[in-house]
Design an enzyme around this catalytic site. Structure first.
Site, PDB file in Angstrom:
ATOM      1  N   ARG A  50       0.358  18.386  -0.660  1.00  0.00           N
ATOM      2  CA  ARG A  50      -0.834  19.139  -1.099  1.00  0.00           C
ATOM      3  C   ARG A  50      -0.560  19.822  -2.434  1.00  0.00           C
ATOM      4  O   ARG A  50      -1.476  20.146  -3.186  1.00  0.00           O
ATOM      5  CB  ARG A  50      -1.255  20.163  -0.031  1.00  0.00           C
ATOM      6  CG  ARG A  50      -2.419  21.050  -0.468  1.00  0.00           C
ATOM      7  CD  ARG A  50      -3.209  21.661   0.682  1.00  0.00           C
ATOM      8  NE  ARG A  50      -2.378  22.319   1.656  1.00  0.00           N
ATOM      9  CZ  ARG A  50      -1.789  23.510   1.503  1.00  0.00           C
ATOM     10  NH1 ARG A  50      -1.938  24.180   0.381  1.00  0.00           N
ATOM     11  NH2 ARG A  50      -1.053  24.023   2.462  1.00  0.00           N
ATOM     12  N   TYR A 103     -25.198  16.154 -13.419  1.00  0.00           N
ATOM     13  CA  TYR A 103     -25.186  15.594 -12.063  1.00  0.00           C
ATOM     14  C   TYR A 103     -25.698  16.643 -11.061  1.00  0.00           C
ATOM     15  O   TYR A 103     -25.280  17.804 -11.099  1.00  0.00           O
ATOM     16  CB  TYR A 103     -23.752  15.171 -11.731  1.00  0.00           C
ATOM     17  CG  TYR A 103     -23.566  14.614 -10.360  1.00  0.00           C
ATOM     18  CD1 TYR A 103     -24.314  13.535  -9.918  1.00  0.00           C
ATOM     19  CD2 TYR A 103     -22.633  15.174  -9.481  1.00  0.00           C
ATOM     20  CE1 TYR A 103     -24.143  13.025  -8.636  1.00  0.00           C
ATOM     21  CE2 TYR A 103     -22.443  14.665  -8.218  1.00  0.00           C
ATOM     22  CZ  TYR A 103     -23.211  13.592  -7.795  1.00  0.00           C
ATOM     23  OH  TYR A 103     -23.038  13.094  -6.535  1.00  0.00           O
ATOM     24  N   ASP A 171     -17.899  16.942 -18.875  1.00  0.00           N
ATOM     25  CA  ASP A 171     -17.779  15.907 -17.850  1.00  0.00           C
ATOM     26  C   ASP A 171     -17.914  14.567 -18.575  1.00  0.00           C
ATOM     27  O   ASP A 171     -18.987  14.216 -19.080  1.00  0.00           O
ATOM     28  CB  ASP A 171     -18.872  16.110 -16.799  1.00  0.00           C
ATOM     29  CG  ASP A 171     -18.806  15.086 -15.669  1.00  0.00           C
ATOM     30  OD1 ASP A 171     -18.353  13.957 -15.924  1.00  0.00           O
ATOM     31  OD2 ASP A 171     -19.244  15.407 -14.551  1.00  0.00           O
ATOM     32  N   LYS A 196     -15.922   6.547 -10.513  1.00  0.00           N
ATOM     33  CA  LYS A 196     -16.769   5.667 -11.316  1.00  0.00           C
ATOM     34  C   LYS A 196     -15.890   4.693 -12.122  1.00  0.00           C
ATOM     35  O   LYS A 196     -15.170   3.905 -11.546  1.00  0.00           O
ATOM     36  CB  LYS A 196     -17.687   6.521 -12.211  1.00  0.00           C
ATOM     37  CG  LYS A 196     -18.400   7.648 -11.455  1.00  0.00           C
ATOM     38  CD  LYS A 196     -19.363   7.111 -10.431  1.00  0.00           C
ATOM     39  CE  LYS A 196     -20.181   8.134  -9.677  1.00  0.00           C
ATOM     40  NZ  LYS A 196     -19.547   9.270  -9.074  1.00  0.00           N
TER      41      LYS A 196
HETATM   42  N1  PLP Z   1     -19.932  13.969 -12.487  1.00  0.00           N
HETATM   43  C1  PLP Z   1     -20.805  12.975 -12.650  1.00  0.00           C
HETATM   44  C2  PLP Z   1     -21.379  12.722 -13.994  1.00  0.00           C
HETATM   45  C3  PLP Z   1     -21.156  12.168 -11.562  1.00  0.00           C
HETATM   46  O1  PLP Z   1     -22.041  11.165 -11.746  1.00  0.00           O
HETATM   47  C4  PLP Z   1     -20.570  12.432 -10.296  1.00  0.00           C
HETATM   48  C5  PLP Z   1     -20.907  11.611  -9.118  1.00  0.00           C
HETATM   49  O2  PLP Z   1     -21.814  10.803  -9.157  1.00  0.00           O
HETATM   50  C6  PLP Z   1     -19.685  13.495 -10.177  1.00  0.00           C
HETATM   51  C7  PLP Z   1     -19.368  14.238 -11.286  1.00  0.00           C
HETATM   52  C8  PLP Z   1     -19.046  13.829  -8.854  1.00  0.00           C
HETATM   53  O3  PLP Z   1     -18.035  12.932  -8.595  1.00  0.00           O
HETATM   54  P1  PLP Z   1     -17.555  12.519  -7.100  1.00  0.00           P
HETATM   55  O4  PLP Z   1     -18.686  11.779  -6.481  1.00  0.00           O
HETATM   56  O5  PLP Z   1     -16.338  11.709  -7.352  1.00  0.00           O
HETATM   57  O6  PLP Z   1     -17.280  13.799  -6.391  1.00  0.00           O
END
Ligand code: PLP
Length: 375
Positions: A50, A103, A171, A196
């Site tokens: 962890r 998101y 992000d 992704k």
């Molecule tokens: N940031 C973006 C731009 C996303 O599209 C997503 C998920 O679709 C996330 C963060 C969150 O990622 P996770 O689904 O791996 O938790």
């Protein structure tokens, strides 16, 4: 080493084979390590997964190599990376300025934090810079937004954040370090959902945080418990080996799809960064724009009909994998917003989002063609 792309070190790694001859790094499938030991990671004795795990640490070093920065932490999801950073950085009465177009789960998380006294200012993407003033603690944007593919003016945000002393978090999920490297432009932290493009095969959930000296956030990861599993780390490491090839091919396929859709009579509007009104700004720091394309049909009924007629493109959430995937934001990612809220963001019922995959682009276009012929 090319500025954007995989360095040889990112593909082949360094000394992580521990004296063995495997060319692929081992998966350290263990919760605990013998104690005491002189093996240490980040200057700490390796004892419990962890806290640290050699496979996870290898991924962290590779991501650091790709994104820049001098430290990286991997998490059990993109959301775990975001929540750990936010909880580890913000306190009561801090103000975070963000875009309403990030998101959905990230925005919902920020709203949850209001109960701890964190103040959230969420505005349209292009307005974020107008709200960054003295007293703002953090600015959080996405390099490319979803589903309308707006590009954030990162160089400008870096400048404004530095002037007022705000932390800039980007992000970079839609762009990946192959297309944009926000840390090199002066951002403080980069987040990615490795679920992704980094993983790239729709078989792993993972998150990445890259920045500078993340010891404080390491403590938060240890205590919140959002560390990445070593097998998941291995899958992302494997994905990274083809990241550049995949992302560039996603971009090439997407450009063809954009050409096809913009010339189709039944398509009202196509969304892709090259079609943005502010293309000059977009070109300041990117020259390719990723694999996601959105397009608008006359109404929701037609959008659903197209979705149901697809034969190759799969109807599913998420993006960035080898398979082409289509979703209907009004009934999936954005269904919790009211119609008025969706309209303010420009998300109509007729909007479809396509994550263009790595199939032969003619197959993708033919599939779109037969589905559009049905409406
Ligand atoms: N940031 C973006 C731009 C996303 O599209 C997503 C998920 O679709 C996330 C963060 C969150 O990622 P996770 O689904 O791996 O938790």
């Amino acid at each position: 080493m090319t500025k954007r792309g995989l360095s040889t070190k990112a593909i082949h790694g360094g000394d992580e084979r521990g004296g063995f001859t495997d060319i692929i790094p081992p998966i350290h499938r263990t919760a605990i390590f013998l104690h005491p030991t002189d093996v240490n990671i980040r200057g700490r004795e390796l004892k419990y997964s962890r806290e640290d795990n050699p496979t996870v640490y290898l991924l962290e070093r590779r991501m650091m190599e790709l994104e820049g920065g001098n430290d990286c932490l991997a998490f059990s999801s993109g959301m775990a990376a975001i929540s750990t950073l936010i909880l580890g950085t913000l306190s009561k009465d801090d103000v975070i300025v963000t875009s309403k177009e990030i998101y959905g789960a990230t925005l919902q998380l920020f709203r949850f934090l209001e109960k701890f006294g964190i103040k959230v200012v969420a505005v349209l993407n292009e307005e974020v810079s107008n709200y960054v003033k003295q007293g703002v603690k953090m600015v959080f944007v996405e390099t490319i937004t979803n589903p309308l593919l707006k590009v954030s003016d990162i160089p400008n945000l870096v400048k404004i954040c530095k002037e007022v002393g705000a932390i800039l978090v980007v992000d970079n999920t839609f762009a990946t370090p192959i297309l944009a490297r926000p840390l090199e432009m002066g951002a403080d932290y980069v987040i990615e959902s490795a679920t992704k493009y980094l993983g790239g095969h729709n078989d792993v959930i993972a998150g990445i945080l890259v920045g500078w000296n993340l010891n404080g956030i390491w403590d938060w990861r240890k205590n919140l418990g959002g560390c990445l599993d070593p097998f998941a780390a291995y899958l992302v490491l494997r994905g990274l080996k083809t990241l550049k090839l995949r992302v560039l091919e996603h971009c090439r396929n997407a450009e063809e799809v954009v050409k096809y859709l913009t010339s189709h009579k039944k398509v009202k509007k196509v969304y892709y960064p090259t079609l943005n009104h502010d293309y000059e700004m977009v070109r300041k720091f990117m020259d390719k724009f990723g694999g996601v394309v959105s397009f608008e049909l006359e109404n929701g009924e037609k959008a659903i009909k197209v979705l149901k007629s697809l034969k190759i493109i799969k109807r599913a959430p998420s993006l960035g994998g080898v398979e082409s995937i289509m979703s209907h934001p009004a009934t999936s990612s954005h269904k919790n917003l009211s119609k008025e809220e969706r309209e303010e963001l420009g998300i109509s019922d007729g909007l479809l989002r396509l994550s263009v995959g790595l199939e032969d682009v003619n197959d993708i276009i033919n599939d779109l063609d037969q589905a559009l012929a049905n409406i």
